[in-house]
Design an enzyme around this catalytic site. Structure first.
Site, mmCIF file in Angstrom:
data_model
loop_
_atom_site.group_PDB
_atom_site.id
_atom_site.type_symbol
_atom_site.label_atom_id
_atom_site.label_comp_id
_atom_site.label_asym_id
_atom_site.label_seq_id
_atom_site.Cartn_x
_atom_site.Cartn_y
_atom_site.Cartn_z
ATOM 1 N N ASP A 17 0.873 -1.164 0.000
ATOM 2 C CA ASP A 17 0.000 0.000 0.000
ATOM 3 C C ASP A 17 0.922 1.228 0.000
ATOM 4 O O ASP A 17 2.111 1.118 0.303
ATOM 5 C CB ASP A 17 -0.883 -0.032 1.257
ATOM 6 N N ASP A 19 -0.152 5.112 0.876
ATOM 7 C CA ASP A 19 -0.399 6.116 1.906
ATOM 8 C C ASP A 19 -0.466 5.470 3.287
ATOM 9 O O ASP A 19 -1.300 4.605 3.540
ATOM 10 C CB ASP A 19 -1.716 6.852 1.632
ATOM 11 N N ASP A 173 -1.452 -0.477 6.132
ATOM 12 C CA ASP A 173 -1.606 0.216 7.416
ATOM 13 C C ASP A 173 -3.059 0.347 7.830
ATOM 14 O O ASP A 173 -3.343 0.736 8.953
ATOM 15 C CB ASP A 173 -0.985 1.616 7.349
#
Length: 201
Positions: A17, A19, A173
């Site tokens: 991922d 961001d 995250d």
């Protein structure tokens, strides 16, 4: 002391991922949303923001309409947020434990980025944190119809890398991304278990 981030011994390809995983952009995204939404009288909290982590801007505005009973135009407000984000995105920083992992396995395992962000800004993010030379494959919001928590983003990454989903390890995250990785049948690692959350609001 947090344990060191590394790959699963079964992994044959890595998907990251962007961001909040490779780039500490969450504070920047939050500020952009907060600034734009305050113009519509919406008190956008960090808790609400994090509950939608990984959801593209248009989808986020649709969810905000549901949550706040508003009738914002997703494309219009989403584009305004992205424009605001681009103005301040130079403030982002790389998330070092994850960036080190990319550098460690670059050239050894296939790697790709699977993001809910938009293609042009995603590449710009990689440039700002110095990782644009490390990735050839980036699957963004424009590349799939169903976004996280649906598995399509990560399945497309696996397809482009030529590796079966069960041999891919995803680094994420956010909970939508973790759900997407598991729905894709992939190994899933929540990177925030390996470093202190750098976002403070």
């Amino acid at each position: 002391m947090k344990k060191e981030l590394d790959i699963d011994s079964r992994a044959r390809a890595l998907i990251f991922d962007l961001d909040g995983t490779l780039a500490d952009t969450m504070q920047v995204h939050f500020l952009a949303y907060q600034h734009i939404l305050s113009q519509y009288g919406i008190d956008y909290t960090y808790e609400t923001f994090m509950s939608l982590a990984g959801v593209p801007a248009f989808g986020t505005i649709e969810r905000i309409n549901e949550m706040f009973g508003t009738s914002l135009v997703p494309e219009e407000v989403g584009n305004a947020k992205e424009a605001e984000y681009e103005k301040i995105m130079h403030q982002m920083k790389p998330i070092e434990p994850v960036v080190e992992l990319v550098k460690k396995y670059h050239g050894k395992l296939p790697m790709s980025v699977g993001t809910g962000g938009y293609h042009r800004l995603a590449w710009k993010t990689l440039q700002i944190i110095g990782l644009d030379k490390y990735f050839d494959i980036l699957v963004s919001a424009e590349d799939v119809e169903k976004h996280k928590p649906h598995p399509d983003t990560f399945l497309r990454c696996a397809e482009l890398m030529g590796v079966a989903p069960e041999h891919c390890q995803v680094f994420e995250d956010g909970q939508p991304g973790m759900q997407a990785a598991k729905a894709a049948g992939m190994m899933a690692t929540l990177v925030t278990d390996y470093f202190d959350d750098t976002v403070r609001v």
